[in-house]
Write a protein that holds these residues in place. Structure first.
Motif, PDB file in Angstrom:
ATOM      1  N   MET A 244      -1.144  -3.962   0.191  1.00  0.00           N
ATOM      2  CA  MET A 244      -2.107  -3.086   0.871  1.00  0.00           C
ATOM      3  C   MET A 244      -1.968  -3.201   2.386  1.00  0.00           C
ATOM      4  O   MET A 244      -1.971  -2.201   3.113  1.00  0.00           O
TER       5      MET A 244
ATOM      6  N   ASP B 228      -2.287   7.046   5.774  1.00  0.00           N
ATOM      7  CA  ASP B 228      -1.813   6.134   4.747  1.00  0.00           C
ATOM      8  C   ASP B 228      -2.875   5.063   4.481  1.00  0.00           C
ATOM      9  O   ASP B 228      -3.164   4.730   3.321  1.00  0.00           O
TER      10      ASP B 228
ATOM     11  N   ILE C  27      -5.062   4.422   0.784  1.00  0.00           N
ATOM     12  CA  ILE C  27      -5.158   3.210  -0.032  1.00  0.00           C
ATOM     13  C   ILE C  27      -6.595   2.703  -0.119  1.00  0.00           C
ATOM     14  O   ILE C  27      -7.034   2.235  -1.178  1.00  0.00           O
TER      15      ILE C  27
ATOM     16  N   ARG D  34       0.859   6.659  -1.907  1.00  0.00           N
ATOM     17  CA  ARG D  34       0.067   5.529  -1.386  1.00  0.00           C
ATOM     18  C   ARG D  34      -1.162   5.299  -2.273  1.00  0.00           C
ATOM     19  O   ARG D  34      -1.494   4.146  -2.601  1.00  0.00           O
TER      20      ARG D  34
ATOM     21  N   ARG E 283      -0.043   3.687  -5.513  1.00  0.00           N
ATOM     22  CA  ARG E 283       0.357   2.291  -5.341  1.00  0.00           C
ATOM     23  C   ARG E 283      -0.860   1.383  -5.220  1.00  0.00           C
ATOM     24  O   ARG E 283      -0.872   0.282  -5.796  1.00  0.00           O
ATOM     25  N   ALA E 284      -1.872   1.836  -4.505  1.00  0.00           N
ATOM     26  CA  ALA E 284      -3.085   1.030  -4.374  1.00  0.00           C
ATOM     27  C   ALA E 284      -3.742   0.796  -5.732  1.00  0.00           C
ATOM     28  O   ALA E 284      -4.186  -0.317  -6.031  1.00  0.00           O
TER      29      ALA E 284
END
Length: 221
Positions: free
Chosen positions: A123, A134, A138, A200, A203-204
């Protein structure tokens, strides 16, 4: 055929819909399900709190990167308020809760599981190396996720008063307002950024899923 502007979903809604699989996986995570069923063990909750407290300092760094990169004074003022809340209110909450649960400095000094390090470092890297949006993406993934399931869980019976308070904190108007603010920030992004910001966001959530599994796998305080 013309498209009615009213039929175009906000960017945040499109990004969440594009990542519905990981969103649903987090919403149905064992950690969430056991809280909603009022059967999360005390040891698992204690371990989670230690891991989550460790992330607060990282969250301060993430929001600090966002503040530096923010496009204007309005955003910087909001983010300054977020940093104040993290440094004072959230740290204070953990100090009081650790004392109430008997979580000691030695407990907090135990090695963290790899997935907790991955969450923290992953993160932070996105916020440090990426753009303002970005960082928004997240933190929206994290806070929208909590706001959604904690609002749902707040309607459930939760026998442990400390766990109940933790859930309620993430369903209160102040926390929901923070998630809403992040949503508006993402909605203001250039549509050309949608794919990258969606990556993003995803992915978080992937990091969150592994992070929430860690309390079941590691040694509890």
């Amino acid at each position: 055929m013309s498209i009615d502007v009213k039929d175009i979903k906000p960017l945040s809604e499109r990004i969440r819909a594009a990542n519905q699989d990981v969103w649903d996986a987090m919403q149905a995570h064992r950690f969430v399900a056991e809280i909603e069923a009022d059967r999360l063990s005390a040891d698992t909750f204690k371990a989670y709190l230690v891991y989550e407290c460790d992330f607060v300092e990282t969250a301060m760094l993430i929001f600090g990167h966002m503040l530096v990169k923010a496009p204007g004074l309005e955003e910087r003022r909001w983010l300054a308020g977020v940093l104040q809340a993290l440094a004072v209110e959230q740290i204070g909450y953990f100090e009081r809760t650790f004392a109430a649960l008997g979580i000691t400095a030695a407990d907090r000094a135990r090695p963290l599981p790899p997935s907790v390090f991955a969450f923290r470092d992953g993160m932070l890297a996105i916020a440090r190396d990426g753009t303002y949006r970005d960082g928004v993406a997240i933190m929206l993934a994290a806070e929208w996720m909590y706001a959604t399931w904690c609002t749902r869980a707040a309607a459930c019976r939760i026998g442990d008063p400390i766990l109940r308070r933790w859930v309620d904190l993430h369903a209160e108007p102040e926390f929901l307002a923070q998630a809403d603010w992040l949503r508006r920030q993402l909605d203001a992004a250039d549509p050309a950024e949608e794919d990258r910001l969606g990556d993003r966001f995803r992915r978080a959530l992937e990091l969150e899923i592994a992070f929430h599994q860690a309390p079941f796998e590691g040694a509890a305080p």
